[in-house]
Structures are given as structure tokens and as C-alpha cells.
Design a protein around this motif. Structure first.
Motif, short mmCIF file in Angstrom:
data_model
loop_
_atom_site.label_atom_id
_atom_site.label_comp_id
_atom_site.label_asym_id
_atom_site.label_seq_id
_atom_site.Cartn_x
_atom_site.Cartn_y
_atom_site.Cartn_z
N ASP A 361 0.85 -1.18 0.00
CA ASP A 361 0.00 0.00 0.00
C ASP A 361 0.89 1.23 0.00
O ASP A 361 2.13 1.13 -0.08
CB ASP A 361 -0.94 -0.01 1.21
CG ASP A 361 -0.21 -0.24 2.53
OD1 ASP A 361 0.98 0.13 2.63
OD2 ASP A 361 -0.81 -0.79 3.46
N GLU A 362 0.28 2.41 0.09
CA GLU A 362 1.05 3.64 0.04
C GLU A 362 2.02 3.73 1.21
O GLU A 362 3.15 4.21 1.05
CB GLU A 362 0.11 4.84 0.02
CG GLU A 362 -0.61 5.01 -1.30
CD GLU A 362 -1.55 6.20 -1.31
OE1 GLU A 362 -1.58 6.95 -0.31
OE2 GLU A 362 -2.24 6.39 -2.33
N GLU A 363 1.61 3.27 2.39
CA GLU A 363 2.51 3.32 3.54
C GLU A 363 3.73 2.44 3.32
O GLU A 363 4.85 2.80 3.72
CB GLU A 363 1.76 2.91 4.81
CG GLU A 363 0.72 3.92 5.26
CD GLU A 363 1.31 5.31 5.43
OE1 GLU A 363 2.39 5.43 6.05
OE2 GLU A 363 0.70 6.27 4.91
N ASP A 364 3.53 1.30 2.69
CA ASP A 364 4.66 0.42 2.36
C ASP A 364 5.60 1.12 1.38
O ASP A 364 6.83 1.07 1.52
CB ASP A 364 4.13 -0.88 1.77
CG ASP A 364 5.17 -2.00 1.76
OD1 ASP A 364 6.24 -1.82 2.38
OD2 ASP A 364 4.91 -3.05 1.15
N MET A 408 1.20 10.34 -3.87
CA MET A 408 2.32 9.41 -3.75
C MET A 408 3.38 9.66 -4.82
O MET A 408 4.58 9.75 -4.53
CB MET A 408 1.80 7.98 -3.84
CG MET A 408 2.87 6.90 -3.80
SD MET A 408 2.16 5.23 -3.91
CE MET A 408 1.43 5.26 -5.56
N GLN A 409 2.93 9.82 -6.06
CA GLN A 409 3.89 10.04 -7.15
C GLN A 409 4.57 11.39 -7.02
O GLN A 409 5.77 11.52 -7.30
CB GLN A 409 3.18 9.92 -8.49
CG GLN A 409 2.72 8.50 -8.81
CD GLN A 409 1.72 8.46 -9.94
OE1 GLN A 409 2.05 8.82 -11.07
NE2 GLN A 409 0.49 8.05 -9.65
N ASN A 410 3.85 12.38 -6.60
CA ASN A 410 4.48 13.70 -6.42
C ASN A 410 5.53 13.67 -5.33
O ASN A 410 6.56 14.36 -5.42
CB ASN A 410 3.41 14.75 -6.11
CG ASN A 410 2.57 15.09 -7.31
OD1 ASN A 410 2.96 14.84 -8.46
ND2 ASN A 410 1.40 15.65 -7.08
N ARG A 411 5.27 12.88 -4.30
CA ARG A 411 6.27 12.75 -3.24
C ARG A 411 7.53 12.08 -3.78
O ARG A 411 8.66 12.48 -3.44
CB ARG A 411 5.69 11.94 -2.09
CG ARG A 411 6.64 11.73 -0.92
CD ARG A 411 5.89 11.18 0.28
NE ARG A 411 6.81 10.74 1.33
CZ ARG A 411 6.43 10.30 2.51
NH1 ARG A 411 5.13 10.26 2.82
NH2 ARG A 411 7.31 9.90 3.41
N MET A 412 7.36 11.07 -4.62
CA MET A 412 8.53 10.43 -5.24
C MET A 412 9.25 11.41 -6.16
O MET A 412 10.48 11.49 -6.17
CB MET A 412 8.08 9.20 -6.03
CG MET A 412 7.36 8.14 -5.22
SD MET A 412 8.42 7.33 -4.02
CE MET A 412 9.33 6.24 -5.10
#
Length: 918
Positions: A361-364, A408-412
Motif C-alpha cells: 500500500d502507500e505506507e509500504d 504518492m507520485q508527487n512525493r517520489m
């Protein structure tokens, strides 16, 4: 039903490869009919031939099979390439040809043929070209035999054993053999409504003992015999090599069994010459290899060594390309000139990728991403397998596990990183799934033999399979990657095409039935090996379209065919955490590179199973030199991210990954060369040392470019490695700086922290040595130049730089520098072609460090000279002995010039001498 299917899949995965699940030659009637056909039995004769428009066109007849008429075309292309095409003149049914495997401008490369009848033998015609290659085709009429010669030296011969056979579509008749009109394998029946249609021929490579190619197989790069010659006992000794794209669990090493991709290319090499043949045919194929020993010095053809091969395909036409070489790189250029070359990847794609099936999941995702930073291990791409989707519906997200994919992608992206998600060709048959409803309405699915949308089983359960042969489908599919259609995607999201052989869990051999139907009425048997390539093409087009054709795209594919290299990377499939799979990954990747697929790699650590710490470390140390560098693991394996085994393993894996990042400028420069010439990034030694017979079958070591020699550790508990140094110059250990003369073998002591890597004397390699989170964050970092002197104190090298992501280089926006060292003087000069386009690329990057290998330890003075805005600059540069690399084990045995701080894009020179002299 679905639960039972899932249990069956888990059973197969748990128990690995089972040969009885797949056909061999004996279970394929077309192979049986042709493999044991008596030699000298060819009944195909040439009745007449003329040159028309520069192409030789012949009328051919099969004198036994009701006098069926065929047509022969011989076409020549620039640089020593002949194409021989043989097909029926008036077939009952049109046969499939895969033209999309070839470059679109191939016709522009044609040269005219001149046909000259033999004065001595009216049964022979000579076909010449004026391209300067010295090549000629000698066509014998009765039966048809085609020999290739250059300057009176015979190199290849087609049908000199009389095994050319062309089965023709026909009305069913009495006396046809079993399997011609219907065939059963296990519980599956192939209806064969059009009857037998196989094509077979023999091809002899004269003056050779080694042949390479035919990916994909988990074998050595030099192909082994599958049959003995008559002089050595005759008869079959093993299965022939099979080319048939299949989803194979835990494949076996040293097996001729076909895997995930197929390229019918064979390269013949000897110290005297390299030639090759490529059969453009997408159907199932078997190839026998027989090696006839002989005397290389003999002037008599019959007494010279040769490799005799027998090619058998279920259907298609004979469309054979012959490449005359003469050197290995010439053959690679010729083949990739026909099928295309690997486009320059974006910089992030040649860095390190982290994957498993699946990050939960996103946390993982965030935890894994943060742990890479915590342990100072760089990486560029994090991958999500099928579990990220909503019920295994592609282009969707499981909202409970990935509720905020854009966040999530923006954080990456904020760390300069990218993501990859999986998109496969099987579509869930769900009435509420828009993708399925559209594909159904538009008729974009493969049909079963009765004309209904084929319903098979894969990860989503009941699934239909997109018809990649349909040109309208490919455009429709490409549109699905737009940000508007792929909701939750961003420009940093790239794509992974898996299961595109295609894989069908309840189908024959875990694939589509051969009598399934595609656009144009073609049966799946005809198009099978090209299916995955077409899917790969459509996905790549989608990402290019998404970026307005301004941004480079990355799409990985498991299945491939000739031409796949034009649209992305491939990998070697579902390997296992075994030492033999680690070792076999080397010849597999080398063979892919020789076959045009320069951007390839193997799953680091092994997809199946649980590697111990030593195997995982050794795989990272090897994987850091693959062109495509990705760790990946099965859903049921233990987690194995680089820090989970603790010290000292984490530090050693970190060093392996950092080494790849240090070498990114060198890799990027090599990929640019590949995009222009087709010459692969990772190379067998014989590609650079074609006259050295000691390396013709050497798979335990390889070259990256021509300047780095890598000898991975491939056995558990190894304390030393035997290394062969090719050529007649010196090779330097990149950590210890010790030099080894070429033409010799040395035993190199290794520890768990070390893997033998050597730089060729006479080379200059650019690096970036600062540790960063990702390649994107290295963009403005300074360079290190590693100068390895040859025995006369000289060296040279190249650096290519652009923005790493766009196509602006096509318009001149790049920097290309040439570095030379001679007479104790290092120079940097512009190496860009004169008259290139006007767009410029500017960078503030500096050269902050120069490492020189091969100078005796002494007191040196270094003087920099360059032009500046206000005149000529001349100043001293600090010169001291120090370590050549900022990694564990590096010793203080290199002269290091510290902080010259000269712009990488400028002309400059540094003169080095004894401090008492300069």
C-alpha cells in the motif's frame, strides 16, 4: 472455478518447470515431418529469373507437390545485406508476414542487383551489387541452392543439404499424415482448418565453429550441438532449440526450451570472419545445430569446419536476411540497421530500480522509499505489480490501498524518483469495467476459432486478450495512457508489460490456442511470437503520446521479437534465486544485446525463492553492470530490500549500487553509441577481440563498452577468481590499481566486498562520484575522469551529455567531448559533428577530479591551461597519490588531480610532469 484455478497456478509456481506441460519437437507434427526428412530431397527448382527494378525475381516450382508455383525475390541493401524471399505465387490463403519488425525506411537502403549467368554452368546465376562489399549470391537452379561468397570465399549456403521444404495450403485429401489437419496436445485440440503450412530449410555457415543468437534460452552464448554430424555418428542427440514465446516458471539452465521471447537470428563467428542470418518469421520455430570439425587452413570447402543448421517453422514464408560482416560489430550494425536500434533511454531508466510483487500500500511505498534514504542507498524507480489495481483491472487503483496515487507520485518526484505500474494484455471480463466494454464494442479482442471473443483465465480470472495485431486497437490503446484516461497517473509514471507472450493459465502451453483468430483472419499460430512486440509498441506509443512526443518513455516488456528494441527494455523473466541462474544471466543478457536488445537485464536476487545474503550480494555486484538494473521478487518470497540482512551486507550492497551511479555518465555515453550503431552496452569479449579464440565461448566475464572488464563472482564461498585478460595491452584493477598484461590468465583474490573489475589501458572513463538519492539529483554534480594509460602512456575516451529526458538532442541540444592523454598531456576538445542543428545544451558541470592509472608513484606537478573570458588561464592543480574510487577496498595507488574545476563543456589541457621538471 476461480479458486481452483488460483490453486493450480500456485501449484505450478511452487513446483517449478514441468517439461510435460510443453511441446517438444516430437509432439509437434510439423517439426517431426521436417526434422527427419532425408537430405538431398529438395524438389524446389528455379525455372527462370530476371532483374526488375534492381530486384531479382525468379519463378520457382515445387516439382512434386502438384507443381505448385512459388516466387523468389532477392533484394540487396547497403553495406552487405541480402534478403531472400520465397512464397507461394497464388496461395489459397495469404500468409502472415511481420513487417513491423523492420525499420520503416528499409526500402531507402536498397541497392541494385545485377544478374550474370554462369559461362561454365547454365544452371547457375551470379547476383552482384555495386555497394563495395565484394559479396555475391550464387544461385543454383536445380534444385534451388543459394550460396553467399565474398571475394571468392564461400561463407553461407542455403539448401546445400536439400532440406528446403515449403508445405502448401491445400484441400484435405486422403493420405495426409496424422497431425496435418488436427492435432491434440494433452487435453487441447488444435483444429488446423487450413491444413499444413510449414517452411523449413538448411543453412550452413562455412569456416566456423561457433554460432550465437536465438534468444531466449538459458544456455551458454555459444550454442551447443543438438545433432551430431554423419561423420560423427549422426542422429539426434537432444531437442532442437525452440523459439516460441511462453510463460515459463523457474526455467531450467542449459535447456534448448524456448522462454519469453524469440528472435530467429544466428551469428556465426570465427577468427577470420563474422556473418549472420535472420529469418523474419513469427510462428513457432525449431532450430537444429550440427558442428562439423575441420581444418581452418584447408583451401577445400569440404575440409574446412562448418556449422550446419536446420530451421523449421510451423507456417509463414521464407524471408531470410544474410549479413556479410566482416567483423562482429559490422554484423550487429547490419542487423540493427534492418530491425532498428535501442533509442536513448531517459537517464533515470538506466539507474537502479526497486520492485517486488507487490508493495502492499502507500505506507509500504513510503517506508521503502524512506529506508533507502536512511541507509544512503540510491535508487530511481519504485515498481508496483498487479496488486495495486482495483480487482486486477488495469489503469485503475485499489482505493483502499492506494487512495492518493497522485500525492504518492508527487512525493517520489520531489526526490527525483519515478514509478512504474504494470499493464498486461488480458482484460478482466467485467460488464462494469469500461475498458472491457469498449474493447468488446469495438471488436478489439482475439477471437476463438468459432469467431467469439476468446475467454481465457489469467490473474483477473475470466479474461479476454486484446488483439495487438489490430492497428486501430494500437491507437486506441495508446490513448489509454493519457493523464485524463489513466486516472491517478502523473508524468513520472512509466509502464511494465508483463504476461504478454501471451500467458493464458488454462490455455495450451499456458498460452492462446493456435487456432484463435486475429485481425485480418490470421491464426494465432502465425503471429504468436510477435504478439508481445505489438503490445509493447502500443504501450510505448501511449507514453510518447502522453508527453506530446517531447519526453522519452520507459516501457519494460517480458515478451519480445525482432524489432522490440525500438520501443523499450526487456528482462529475462521469472528466474530463481539459484547460483546457476545468476551465472546463466550473463550469456542470456549478452545474447539479447547481440540480437539488438541492448537494454536488458535479469531480476537481481532471483524472482522465485529466497536468496541467502551471499547470493543476494553477488547478484547486486553483477546486476550493477547489467544494462537494465532491477531487483524483483515473487509475492511469496521473504522481503529482501538491501538493508534487511544487516551489516556487513547492507554496506556491500550499497557499494555495488553506488558503483552503478558513479558509472552513469559512462553508461549513458554507451547507450548513445548503441542508439546510433546498435553495438550493445554489455558485450562478449569476442565482440572487441574477434581474433582471440580463447574468448569465443567465455561466459563468466564480459565487457561494459570496450573499456571495463567484469568478472563476477558466480560461486558460493569463492576466495579467488580466474580472470582472462584479452588483447595485448594492460588492464588495471579499478580498486587496487594493479596492472595485468593482456593475453594472460591471473587468479584474483576476492572478498565478499569485492568483485574483479578492470579498466582497459588506453581508455578514459567519465564518472560522477558524489553519493545522491537518485540520478536526477546528480544532474549538476561534477565529473571525475579516470585515465588508464596503455603501455606507451596514452589514453582516450568520450563523454556524451544532454538533459537526460527530452528529444532535444535530435536538434543539437547536447555536449560531446573527446578526451585524450598523450605526451603527459590531458586534453578536452569538442567532438560534436560540424553543422549540427542550432539548439544548444548548456551545463555548469565541472571536472573536479582526474584519476590517472599507470604512473609510477612520485612527486608530480600538474598545470592547467584554458581560455577564459578575459584571456588565457594557466594555474597549478593539486596532484597527490590517493584512492581511485571512493569505495571500500580502494588503495592509494593512483595519481589524483584534485579540483581542476574546469567546465566539462570547454576546451582545456592539463600537463603533468615530475615536480622537479615542470
Amino acid at each position: 472455478m476461480f479458486r481452483a484455478l488460483c490453486l493450480w497456478v500456485l501449484f505450478v509456481v511452487a513446483n517449478g518447470f514441468k517439461s510435460e506441460e510443453f511441446r517438444n519437437c516430437d509432439k509437434a507434427s510439423f517439426c517431426r515431418r521436417n526434422r527427419f526428412r532425408p537430405e538431398g530431397n529438395s524438389t524446389i527448382v528455379l525455372r527462370s529469373g530476371v532483374v526488375n527494378g534492381g530486384v531479382y525475381v525468379g519463378t520457382v516450382e515445387d516439382t512434386v507437390d502438384n507443381g505448385v508455383a512459388l516466387e523468389l525475390w532477392v533484394i540487396a541493401y547497403e553495406g552487405g545485406i541480402f534478403r531472400v524471399r520465397l512464397k507461394e505465387r497464388n496461395p489459397l490463403r495469404v500468409r502472415f508476414e511481420p513487417p513491423d519488425a523492420l525499420v520503416s525506411d528499409l526500402d531507402l537502403q536498397r541497392v541494385s542487383i545485377e544478374a550474370v549467368p554462369s559461362q561454365a554452368n547454365p544452371d547457375v546465376t551470379y547476383l552482384h551489387t555495386n555497394d563495395g562489399s565484394g559479396a555475391v549470391l550464387i544461385v543454383q537452379h536445380t534444385p534451388v541452392q543459394i550460396d553467399l561468397a565474398v571475394n571468392n570465399a564461400y561463407l553461407m549456403s542455403v539448401n546445400n543439404r536439400g532440406l528446403l521444404n515449403f508445405e502448401h495450403y491445400r484441400e484435405k485429401r486422403d493420405g495426409d499424415e496424422e497431425g496435418m489437419w488436427q492435432e491434440t496436445f494433452r487435453s487441447f485440440t488444435d483444429s488446423k482448418p487450413y491444413g499444413p503450412a510449414s517452411v523449413a530449410f538448411d543453412l550452413t555457415f562455412l569456416g566456423s565453429e561457433h554460432v550465437y543468437g536465438l534468444p531466449e534460452h538459458a544456455t551458454g552464448s555459444s550454442l551447443k550441438e543438438t545433432r551430431h554430424s554423419v561423420a560423427e555418428g549422426g542422429g539426434a542427440i537432444s531437442e532442437p532449440y525452440r523459439l516460441f514465446n511462453l510463460d515459463v516458471f523457474e526455467y531450467l539452465s542449459e535447456s534448448p526450451f524456448g522462454l519469453y521471447g524469440s528472435i530467429p537470428l544466428m551469428i556465426s563467428h570465427s577468427a577470420e570472419r563474422t556473418v549472420a542470418a535472420f529469418w523474419l518469421n513469427a510462428a513457432e520455430m525449431f532450430v537444429d545445430v550440427t558442428k562439423v570439425r575441420g581444418d581452418f587452413s584447408s583451401q577445400t570447402i569440404a575440409q574446412r569446419p562448418r556449422v550446419v543448421t536446420h530451421w523449421i517453422s510451423e507456417t509463414g514464408i521464407l524471408d531470410l536476411f544474410l549479413f556479410v560482416g566482416p567483423r562482429p560489430k559490422d554484423v550487429v550494425r547490419q542487423y540493427t540497421g534492418v530491425t532498428g536500434r535501442t533509442p536513448l533511454p531517459p537517464m533515470f531508466a538506466i539507474a537502479y530500480h526497486q520492485s517486488r510483487w507487490n508493495y502492499r500500500d502507500e505506507e509500504d511505498v513510503y517506508e521503502v522509499d524512506n529506508m533507502f534514504d536512511t541507509h544512503a542507498i540510491p535508487y530511481d524507480v519504485l515498481w508496483l505489480d498487479i496488486e495495486h489495481t482495483d480487482g486486477k483491472r488495469y489503469f485503475t487503483w485499489d482505493k483502499s490501498l492506494f487512495p492518493s496515487p497522485i500525492v504518492m507520485q508527487n512525493r517520489m518526484a520531489s526526490k527525483g524518483r519515478h514509478m512504474v505500474t504494470i499493464v498486461d494484455p488480458h482484460i478482466k471480463r467485467d460488464p462494469g469495467f469500461v475498458l472491457h466494454e469498449e474493447a468488446t464494442a469495438k471488436g478489439y479482442y482475439v477471437k476463438d476459432s468459432s469467431g467469439r471473443d476468446y475467454d481465457g483465465w489469467c490473474w483477473p480470472g475470466s479474461s479476454s486478450y486484446v488483439d495487438t495485431l489490430h492497428p486501430e486497437f494500437r491507437s486506441w490503446w495508446a490513448d489509454k495512457f493519457s493523464l485524463a484516461n489513466y486516472v491517478g497517473s502523473t508524468p513520472i509514471l512509466h509502464i511494465w508489460n508483463d504476461m504478454n507472450e501471451p500467458s493464458v493459465f488454462n490455455g495450451p502451453e499456458i498460452s492462446l490456442p493456435r487456432d484463435a483468430l486475429h485481425h485480418g483472419g490470421f491464426e494465432h499460430r502465425e503471429v504468436h511470437n510477435a504478439y508481445g512486440m505489438y503490445f509493447h509498441m502500443a504501450s510505448y506509443e501511449g507514453l510518447l503520446r502522453r508527453g506530446g512526443y517531447k519526453e522519452r518513455a520507459f516501457v519494460l516488456s517480458r515478451a519480445f521479437f525482432a524489432g522490440s528494441q525500438r520501443v523499450g527494455a526487456v528482462w529475462t523473466g521469472d528466474n530463481a534465486a539459484q547460483w546457476d541462474h545468476l551465472a546463466k544471466s550473463i550469456p542470456m543478457v549478452l545474447t539479447l544485446g547481440l540480437s539488438g536488445l541492448a537494454f536488458s537485464g535479469a531480476d537481481v536476487g532471483g524472482f522465485f525463492g529466497n536468496p541467502d545474503a551471499e547470493l543476494l550480494l553477488r547478484w547486486y555486484q553483477l546486476g550493477a553492470f547489467y544494462p537494465f538494473f532491477r531487483a524483483h521478487a515473487h509475492l511469496d518470497t521473504k522481503r529482501r530490500e538491501p538493508w534487511l540482512f544487516g551489516e556487513p551486507w547492507t554496506s556491500d550492497i550499497r557499494d555495488a549500487v553506488r558503483r552503478r551511479y558513479m558509472l552513469l555518465p559512462y553508461y549513458y555515453t554507451l547507450f548513445k553509441e548503441t542508439s546510433k550503431t546498435g553495438v550493445p552496452v554489455m558485450r562478449p569479449l569476442w565482440l572487441e577481440y574477434p581474433s582471440d579464440a580463447a574468448v569465443f565461448a567465455l561466459d563468466s566475464q564480459f565487457l561494459v563498452g570496450k573499456d571495463l572488464l567484469v568478472r563476477p563472482v558466480l560461486e558460493a564461498g569463492a576466495k579467488q577468481q580466474s580472470v582472462y585478460f584479452p588483447g595485448n595491452d594492460v588492464w588495471y584493477d579499478v580498486l587496487t590499481c594493479e596492472g595485468y598484461l593482456g593475453g594472460r590468465v591471473a587468479d584474483i583474490v576476492v572478498s565478499l566486498s569485492s568483485v574483479p573489475v578492470f579498466q582497459r589501458g588506453g581508455s578514459i572513463i567519465p564518472r560522477k562520484d558524489r553519493a545522491r538519492r537518485s540520478s536526477t539529483q546528480m544532474e549538476k554534480d561534477p565529473y571525475t575522469l579516470v585515465v588508464a594509460l596503455n603501455l606507451v602512456g596514452e589514453a582516450e575516451g568520450t563523454l556524451y551529455v544532454d538533459d537526460g529526458k527530452s528529444f532535444d538532442f535530435d536538434y543539437g541540444a547536447y555536449i560531446r567531448r573527446r578526451f585524450t592523454f598523450a605526451n603527459n598531456r590531458l586534453e578536452s576538445v569538442n567532438d560534436s559533428p560540424i553543422g549540427r542543428s542550432a539548439m544548444e545544451y548548456a551545463t555548469d558541470c565541472l571536472v573536479e577530479r582526474v584519476v590517472i592509472l599507470g604512473l609510477a608513484k612520485d612527486q608530480y606537478r600538474a598545470v592547467l591551461e584554458m581560455s577564459a573570458q578575459h584571456g588565457r588561464v594557466r594555474r597549478d592543480v593539486d596532484a597527490v597519490y590517493g584512492p581511485p574510487m571512493l569505495l571500500k577496498g580502494a588503495q592509494n595507488r593512483a595519481l589524483v588531480l584534485r579540483l581542476p574545476n574546469v567546465p566539462v563543456s570547454s576546451d582545456w589541457s592539463i600537463t603533468i610532469g615530475k615536480s622537479s621538471v615542470v
